[in-house]
Write a protein that holds these residues in place. Structure first.
Motif, PDB file in Angstrom:
ATOM      1  N   ARG A  33     -95.715   8.421 -48.079  1.00 36.58           N
ATOM      2  CA  ARG A  33     -94.833   7.332 -48.510  1.00 36.58           C
ATOM      3  C   ARG A  33     -94.450   7.440 -49.975  1.00 36.58           C
ATOM      4  N   HIS A  34     -95.432   7.657 -50.851  1.00 32.88           N
ATOM      5  CA  HIS A  34     -95.180   7.600 -52.294  1.00 32.88           C
ATOM      6  C   HIS A  34     -94.565   8.893 -52.822  1.00 32.88           C
ATOM      7  N   PRO A  35     -93.671   8.780 -53.800  1.00 33.46           N
ATOM      8  CA  PRO A  35     -93.057   9.980 -54.389  1.00 33.46           C
ATOM      9  C   PRO A  35     -94.039  10.723 -55.285  1.00 33.46           C
ATOM     10  N   VAL A  36     -93.733  11.965 -55.559  1.00 29.21           N
ATOM     11  CA  VAL A  36     -94.564  12.787 -56.438  1.00 29.21           C
ATOM     12  C   VAL A  36     -94.708  12.136 -57.809  1.00 29.21           C
ATOM     13  N   SER A  37     -93.638  11.540 -58.303  1.00 26.21           N
ATOM     14  CA  SER A  37     -93.650  10.945 -59.639  1.00 26.21           C
ATOM     15  C   SER A  37     -94.686   9.845 -59.792  1.00 26.21           C
ATOM     16  N   ALA A  38     -95.033   9.172 -58.681  1.00 28.56           N
ATOM     17  CA  ALA A  38     -96.021   8.094 -58.760  1.00 28.56           C
ATOM     18  C   ALA A  38     -97.403   8.620 -59.120  1.00 28.56           C
ATOM     19  N   LEU A  39     -97.625   9.930 -58.941  1.00 31.99           N
ATOM     20  CA  LEU A  39     -98.918  10.511 -59.313  1.00 31.99           C
ATOM     21  C   LEU A  39     -99.144  10.483 -60.823  1.00 31.99           C
ATOM     22  N   ALA A  40     -98.086  10.255 -61.591  1.00 24.89           N
ATOM     23  CA  ALA A  40     -98.224  10.161 -63.044  1.00 24.89           C
ATOM     24  C   ALA A  40     -98.729   8.781 -63.480  1.00 24.89           C
ATOM     25  N   LEU A  41     -98.978   7.897 -62.521  1.00 25.65           N
ATOM     26  CA  LEU A  41     -99.472   6.551 -62.811  1.00 25.65           C
ATOM     27  C   LEU A  41    -100.954   6.462 -62.489  1.00 25.65           C
ATOM     28  N   GLY A  42    -101.612   5.457 -63.033  1.00 23.55           N
ATOM     29  CA  GLY A  42    -103.011   5.230 -62.718  1.00 23.55           C
ATOM     30  C   GLY A  42    -103.964   6.063 -63.569  1.00 23.55           C
ATOM     31  N   PRO A  43    -105.279   5.926 -63.327  1.00 24.25           N
ATOM     32  CA  PRO A  43    -106.297   6.594 -64.145  1.00 24.25           C
ATOM     33  C   PRO A  43    -106.184   8.117 -64.156  1.00 24.25           C
ATOM     34  N   ARG A  44    -105.733   8.705 -63.046  1.00 23.88           N
ATOM     35  CA  ARG A  44    -105.593  10.153 -62.982  1.00 23.88           C
ATOM     36  C   ARG A  44    -104.153  10.610 -63.243  1.00 23.88           C
ATOM     37  N   GLY A  45    -103.357   9.705 -63.764  1.00 25.88           N
ATOM     38  CA  GLY A  45    -101.949  10.016 -63.983  1.00 25.88           C
ATOM     39  C   GLY A  45    -101.691  11.177 -64.923  1.00 25.88           C
ATOM     40  N   TRP A  46    -102.634  11.439 -65.812  1.00 24.13           N
ATOM     41  CA  TRP A  46    -102.458  12.519 -66.787  1.00 24.13           C
ATOM     42  C   TRP A  46    -102.325  13.875 -66.098  1.00 24.13           C
ATOM     43  N   ILE A  47    -102.898  14.013 -64.891  1.00 26.54           N
ATOM     44  CA  ILE A  47    -102.839  15.297 -64.185  1.00 26.54           C
ATOM     45  C   ILE A  47    -101.396  15.641 -63.832  1.00 26.54           C
ATOM     46  N   GLN A  48    -100.694  14.690 -63.232  1.00 31.07           N
ATOM     47  CA  GLN A  48     -99.302  14.952 -62.862  1.00 31.07           C
ATOM     48  C   GLN A  48     -98.398  15.015 -64.090  1.00 31.07           C
ATOM     49  N   THR A  49     -98.734  14.249 -65.119  1.00 30.61           N
ATOM     50  CA  THR A  49     -97.952  14.321 -66.354  1.00 30.61           C
ATOM     51  C   THR A  49     -98.009  15.732 -66.937  1.00 30.61           C
ATOM     52  N   VAL A  50     -99.221  16.297 -67.001  1.00 26.41           N
ATOM     53  CA  VAL A  50     -99.382  17.669 -67.497  1.00 26.41           C
ATOM     54  C   VAL A  50     -98.668  18.647 -66.562  1.00 26.41           C
ATOM     55  N   ASP A  51     -98.721  18.378 -65.267  1.00 24.93           N
ATOM     56  CA  ASP A  51     -98.045  19.227 -64.281  1.00 24.93           C
ATOM     57  C   ASP A  51     -96.543  19.282 -64.558  1.00 24.93           C
ATOM     58  N   PHE A  52     -95.953  18.126 -64.805  1.00 23.73           N
ATOM     59  CA  PHE A  52     -94.529  18.062 -65.150  1.00 23.73           C
ATOM     60  C   PHE A  52     -94.239  18.872 -66.420  1.00 23.73           C
ATOM     61  N   LEU A  53     -95.031  18.631 -67.446  1.00 25.19           N
ATOM     62  CA  LEU A  53     -94.772  19.239 -68.751  1.00 25.19           C
ATOM     63  C   LEU A  53     -94.937  20.755 -68.719  1.00 25.19           C
ATOM     64  N   ARG A  98     -92.079   8.081 -67.481  1.00 19.66           N
ATOM     65  CA  ARG A  98     -92.713   7.821 -66.188  1.00 19.66           C
ATOM     66  C   ARG A  98     -91.987   6.715 -65.432  1.00 19.66           C
ATOM     67  N   MET A  99     -92.090   6.766 -64.103  1.00 21.42           N
ATOM     68  CA  MET A  99     -91.552   5.690 -63.279  1.00 21.42           C
ATOM     69  C   MET A  99     -92.442   4.456 -63.398  1.00 21.42           C
ATOM     70  N   ASP A 100     -91.916   3.294 -63.034  1.00 21.32           N
ATOM     71  CA  ASP A 100     -92.687   2.054 -63.042  1.00 21.32           C
ATOM     72  C   ASP A 100     -93.585   1.976 -61.809  1.00 21.32           C
ATOM     73  N   PRO A 101     -94.697   1.250 -61.903  1.00 23.93           N
ATOM     74  CA  PRO A 101     -95.529   1.011 -60.719  1.00 23.93           C
ATOM     75  C   PRO A 101     -94.729   0.242 -59.664  1.00 23.93           C
ATOM     76  N   MET A 102     -94.824   0.664 -58.417  1.00 28.89           N
ATOM     77  CA  MET A 102     -94.127   0.000 -57.312  1.00 28.89           C
ATOM     78  C   MET A 102     -94.647   0.542 -55.994  1.00 28.89           C
ATOM     79  N   TRP A 103     -94.180  -0.023 -54.919  1.00 27.45           N
ATOM     80  CA  TRP A 103     -94.563   0.409 -53.576  1.00 27.45           C
ATOM     81  C   TRP A 103     -96.081   0.385 -53.383  1.00 27.45           C
ATOM     82  N   GLY A 104     -96.747  -0.533 -54.080  1.00 27.68           N
ATOM     83  CA  GLY A 104     -98.188  -0.672 -53.908  1.00 27.68           C
ATOM     84  C   GLY A 104     -99.021   0.367 -54.619  1.00 27.68           C
TER      85      GLY A 104
END
Length: 207
Positions: A33-53, A98-104
């Motif tokens: 359900r959730h997009p890849v970009s949502a992985l940049a949110l939350g406590p482990r969000g830094w992992i996807q942020t680094v992945d993007f960069l 980053r995208m905003d928190p949404m979709w739960g």
């Protein structure tokens, strides 16, 4: 130039591996359900942020070497290089905004899409359009830039499939469909798989 091409190929592979593994192991996150970009949110969000960069930077750098890796001598190698570079830069900047928190997600976020979104989210949306349209554009341009018929036809088909997948994902996103994340992942895997193979073939002198 060869190390630059290998770096870009590695960036494509790394991006897919990270969002697949992190998406499957992230508490409260639904990869269907959730997009890849949502992985940049939350406590482990830094992992996807680094992945993007990191992956965006590697792909952007590799684009500079593309004209020297293609043996056809076609004028289309320059637009191909530009499209790949644009994709890389869009991916990189997606890690900055980053995208905003949404979709739960993260847990406790609104279940739907908020009526008003923040500036960073709107920029991220625009960058998403750059990412998802520059990738099929690169594949379609490659169909004219490359000499080998297998690569030409393969690139053309990839461009059509990824372009169609992008439109289907956009529609699923607007409707908040429960399979939006799956559609996005399939589209990205096909597109990044093609790009990684292209850059790897360029490094091997097979273009």
């Amino acid at each position: 130039m060869i190390p630059m091409l290998w770096a870009g190929a590695a960036g494509c592979l790394l991006f897919v591996v990270v969002f697949l593994v992190d998406g499957l192991t992230r508490p409260g996150y639904d990869p269907l359900r959730h997009p890849v970009s949502a992985l940049a949110l939350g406590p482990r969000g830094w992992i996807q942020t680094v992945d993007f960069l990191v992956c965006g930077l590697l792909v952007a750098v590799s684009s500079v070497a593309v004209p020297w890796a293609v043996s056809s001598g076609s004028w289309a190698v320059w637009p191909l290089s530009a499209a790949i570079g644009l994709f890389g830069v869009g991916l990189l900047l997606s890690g900055v905004f980053r995208m905003d928190p949404m979709w739960g997600y993260p847990p406790g976020a609104p279940e739907g899409t908020p009526e008003e979104t923040g500036r960073a989210h709107r920029i991220h949306d625009n960058l998403g359009a750059v990412v998802f349209f520059s990738l099929p554009a690169a594949a379609l341009i490659a169909a004219f830039a490359l000499q080998d018929p297998v690569w030409r036809w393969g690139s053309g088909v990839t461009g059509v499939v990824v372009g169609a997948g992008t439109l289907v994902f956009a529609n699923a996103w607007e409707k908040e469909a429960p399979n939006a994340g799956l559609i996005q992942r399939v589209t990205l895997i096909i597109g990044l798989g093609w790009l990684g193979l292209l850059l790897g073939a360029g490094a091997l002198g097979a273009l």
